[in-house]
Design an enzyme around this catalytic site. Sequence first.
Site, PDB file in Angstrom:
ATOM      1  N   GLU A   1       0.879  -1.180   0.000  1.00  0.00           N
ATOM      2  CA  GLU A   1       0.000   0.000   0.000  1.00  0.00           C
ATOM      3  C   GLU A   1       0.910   1.221   0.000  1.00  0.00           C
ATOM      4  O   GLU A   1       1.520   1.550   1.018  1.00  0.00           O
ATOM      5  CB  GLU A   1      -0.899  -0.014   1.245  1.00  0.00           C
ATOM      6  CG  GLU A   1      -1.825  -1.222   1.330  1.00  0.00           C
ATOM      7  CD  GLU A   1      -2.876  -1.255   0.228  1.00  0.00           C
ATOM      8  OE1 GLU A   1      -3.112  -0.211  -0.404  1.00  0.00           O
ATOM      9  OE2 GLU A   1      -3.448  -2.335  -0.015  1.00  0.00           O
TER      10      GLU A   1
ATOM     11  N   GLU B   1       5.376  12.270  -5.064  1.00  0.00           N
ATOM     12  CA  GLU B   1       4.658  12.561  -3.829  1.00  0.00           C
ATOM     13  C   GLU B   1       5.564  13.354  -2.885  1.00  0.00           C
ATOM     14  O   GLU B   1       6.727  13.012  -2.706  1.00  0.00           O
ATOM     15  CB  GLU B   1       4.280  11.222  -3.184  1.00  0.00           C
ATOM     16  CG  GLU B   1       3.432  11.363  -1.962  1.00  0.00           C
ATOM     17  CD  GLU B   1       3.259  10.021  -1.248  1.00  0.00           C
ATOM     18  OE1 GLU B   1       4.241   9.267  -1.143  1.00  0.00           O
ATOM     19  OE2 GLU B   1       2.139   9.749  -0.802  1.00  0.00           O
TER      20      GLU B   1
HETATM   21  P1  NAD Z   1       8.827   4.850   4.172  1.00  0.00           P
HETATM   22  O1  NAD Z   1       8.604   3.968   3.007  1.00  0.00           O
HETATM   23  O2  NAD Z   1      10.094   5.577   4.280  1.00  0.00           O
HETATM   24  O3  NAD Z   1       8.667   4.031   5.546  1.00  0.00           O
HETATM   25  C1  NAD Z   1       7.538   3.267   5.846  1.00  0.00           C
HETATM   26  C2  NAD Z   1       7.943   2.110   6.743  1.00  0.00           C
HETATM   27  O4  NAD Z   1       8.857   1.288   6.040  1.00  0.00           O
HETATM   28  C3  NAD Z   1       8.667   2.542   8.031  1.00  0.00           C
HETATM   29  O5  NAD Z   1       8.316   1.673   9.079  1.00  0.00           O
HETATM   30  C4  NAD Z   1      10.130   2.352   7.664  1.00  0.00           C
HETATM   31  O6  NAD Z   1      10.955   2.129   8.769  1.00  0.00           O
HETATM   32  C5  NAD Z   1      10.050   1.123   6.781  1.00  0.00           C
HETATM   33  N1  NAD Z   1      11.169   0.988   5.839  1.00  0.00           N
HETATM   34  C6  NAD Z   1      11.932   1.980   5.304  1.00  0.00           C
HETATM   35  N2  NAD Z   1      12.894   1.439   4.517  1.00  0.00           N
HETATM   36  C7  NAD Z   1      12.714   0.098   4.538  1.00  0.00           C
HETATM   37  C8  NAD Z   1      13.381  -1.003   3.928  1.00  0.00           C
HETATM   38  N3  NAD Z   1      14.449  -0.824   3.131  1.00  0.00           N
HETATM   39  N4  NAD Z   1      12.921  -2.247   4.164  1.00  0.00           N
HETATM   40  C9  NAD Z   1      11.850  -2.457   4.957  1.00  0.00           C
HETATM   41  N5  NAD Z   1      11.197  -1.460   5.588  1.00  0.00           N
HETATM   42  C10 NAD Z   1      11.618  -0.200   5.379  1.00  0.00           C
HETATM   43  O7  NAD Z   1       7.583   5.834   4.185  1.00  0.00           O
HETATM   44  P2  NAD Z   1       7.278   7.065   5.153  1.00  0.00           P
HETATM   45  O8  NAD Z   1       7.865   8.285   4.578  1.00  0.00           O
HETATM   46  O9  NAD Z   1       7.559   6.684   6.539  1.00  0.00           O
HETATM   47  O10 NAD Z   1       5.693   7.074   4.997  1.00  0.00           O
HETATM   48  C11 NAD Z   1       5.066   7.800   4.027  1.00  0.00           C
HETATM   49  C12 NAD Z   1       4.685   6.967   2.821  1.00  0.00           C
HETATM   50  O11 NAD Z   1       3.700   5.999   3.179  1.00  0.00           O
HETATM   51  C13 NAD Z   1       4.046   7.828   1.751  1.00  0.00           C
HETATM   52  O12 NAD Z   1       4.541   7.438   0.513  1.00  0.00           O
HETATM   53  C14 NAD Z   1       2.577   7.493   1.873  1.00  0.00           C
HETATM   54  O13 NAD Z   1       1.827   7.742   0.726  1.00  0.00           O
HETATM   55  C15 NAD Z   1       2.626   6.051   2.239  1.00  0.00           C
HETATM   56  N6  NAD Z   1       1.369   5.602   2.844  1.00  0.00           N
HETATM   57  C16 NAD Z   1       0.539   4.793   2.104  1.00  0.00           C
HETATM   58  C17 NAD Z   1      -0.689   4.395   2.625  1.00  0.00           C
HETATM   59  C18 NAD Z   1      -1.606   3.515   1.819  1.00  0.00           C
HETATM   60  O14 NAD Z   1      -2.497   2.900   2.407  1.00  0.00           O
HETATM   61  N7  NAD Z   1      -1.453   3.433   0.495  1.00  0.00           N
HETATM   62  C19 NAD Z   1      -1.069   4.811   3.889  1.00  0.00           C
HETATM   63  C20 NAD Z   1      -0.190   5.630   4.630  1.00  0.00           C
HETATM   64  C21 NAD Z   1       1.037   6.017   4.093  1.00  0.00           C
END
Ligand code: NAD
Length: 489
Positions: A253, A386
């Site tokens: 997601e 984004e």
């Molecule tokens: P991110 O991808 O940086 O991090 C999200 C999660 O993934 C965190 O727990 C982080 O520690 C983990 N993560 C980061 N790198 C990783 C890796 N290499 N391997 C495994 N896990 C890893 O995102 P963010 O900036 O924290 O959150 C914002 C993003 O989330 C935005 O793109 C937003 O649109 C998305 N989002 C999507 C939904 C949905 O339902 N589609 C809902 C909420 C947020």
Amino acid sequence: MSELSPSFVPNIIGGKEQPAIGGQTLDVLNPHDGTRLAGLARSSAADVAAAVASARSAQVSWAAIPPVQRGEILTRICNALEANKSELAQIVALEAGKRLSDAAGEASAAILCGRFFAGEGQRLFGRTTTSGTADKWAMTIRQPCGVAGLIIAANTPAPNFAWKVFPALVCGNAVVLKTAEDTPISSWFMARIAEQAGLPKGVLNLVHGFGSEAGQALVEHDDIDVLSFTGSTRVGRMIGETAGRRLKKVSLELGGKNALIVCDDADLDNAVKWVVAAAFSNAGQRCAAGSRIIVFSSVYEAFQDKLIAATRALKLGVDADCDLGPVINQRQLDHMLAAIDKAVHSGAHVLVGGARAQDSSLSTGFYMQPTILAGLADDDESSTTELFGPITAMYRVPDFEAAIALANRSPYGLTGSIHTSSIDRAFAFIGRLEAGVAVVNGGTHGSEPHMPFGGTKASGNGTREPGTEALDIYTNLKDVYLNIRPPIG
Ligand code: NAD
């Protein structure tokens, strides 16, 4: 240690609260003022391995509990969360930098989601169908996948926990949850409550820490049966690649760049209200944020004036009379400021905002002014990536065809909205928008726990959570054939 301000937030593995095996920690900051809230276990692959082993050994007996009874345990968890809702809301407000009323709304949304999935324990339907052969029955049953590795984002921490943990549990999986490093306290609080309410030890394990360390270790662990990730498209793509190589079931997601179209027959005041909410509530930190506002030429100036006035009236802060809080961390703030700089260099102009908050009382927090850009080319980097903050951009179009074409000219396909009083335009939009969610006369955001949320294109891999569709992620289907051997004595 007070539950609302624990000095240290431990992992929970096999029901035991413990620091990271290597003893490493990181800090959780209050985004409102930059102060340190707590230390956090900075987990490594060793912690993840311990959590996965704990989940594996707890899963068999959890799966042996009938789904109806698992649902009853979820109901008890939700009742306990309800009883502790104000504490949960205070934690969310502190660690995510929100108004208490918004945090309380999110706590309620998480509980509502839990109650929905509790009921699914009574409806874990398979399908009974016909067979092409006489004296033969054909049906499907749902079975748990096994151990679910869940990774969540920081933006709405309580619902993010609920959307994944509750369906995974009711389906009979044991869970290893990698919390968001910026908002782990609410997950820890909810997991503790779950165990106090009767969830067997080891069924829900929590590991905290950085994505590149704990998160990646979870994704790469051999003994995970299903992965579910909510986060950025960049990280989701890497997880999808790893899962693909290993043939692991995975739900992604991801991000959005969501269009909100304002037609010439729209109620402009209503449209302004929804654009402000979609673009700036939760400081724009929503995958479903309205980040591209596409306005018919004939009402562009009138709409723009109203939107600028409404945006200028927004108050930054976390008090009850404030409209939007800070973004989650300094890195996000710096990223947004750099993106605006870049957009301006490539010809955009800033209609409102564009800088860090000027108010000295907010200077230590991660506050970004609500910002409206105009004059961006549709293929500019700021139009196609984004930003995940309180920044939106306006685009002028001559008519409906141009509006829908621009809405679809995006690498993402998460949500979209149209403001119109024409039923023809509304239905044409619903049919032609390339996205997982289409809204008429509302925001691009806002979803309900019984509805399947998710996107197309770079917004995900086609799965939907929550809703009953989440059951498809957290169970495997088994086909069952029953042969009757006549004569029947
Ligand atoms: P991110 O991808 O940086 O991090 C999200 C999660 O993934 C965190 O727990 C982080 O520690 C983990 N993560 C980061 N790198 C990783 C890796 N290499 N391997 C495994 N896990 C890893 O995102 P963010 O900036 O924290 O959150 C914002 C993003 O989330 C935005 O793109 C937003 O649109 C998305 N989002 C999507 C939904 C949905 O339902 N589609 C809902 C909420 C947020």
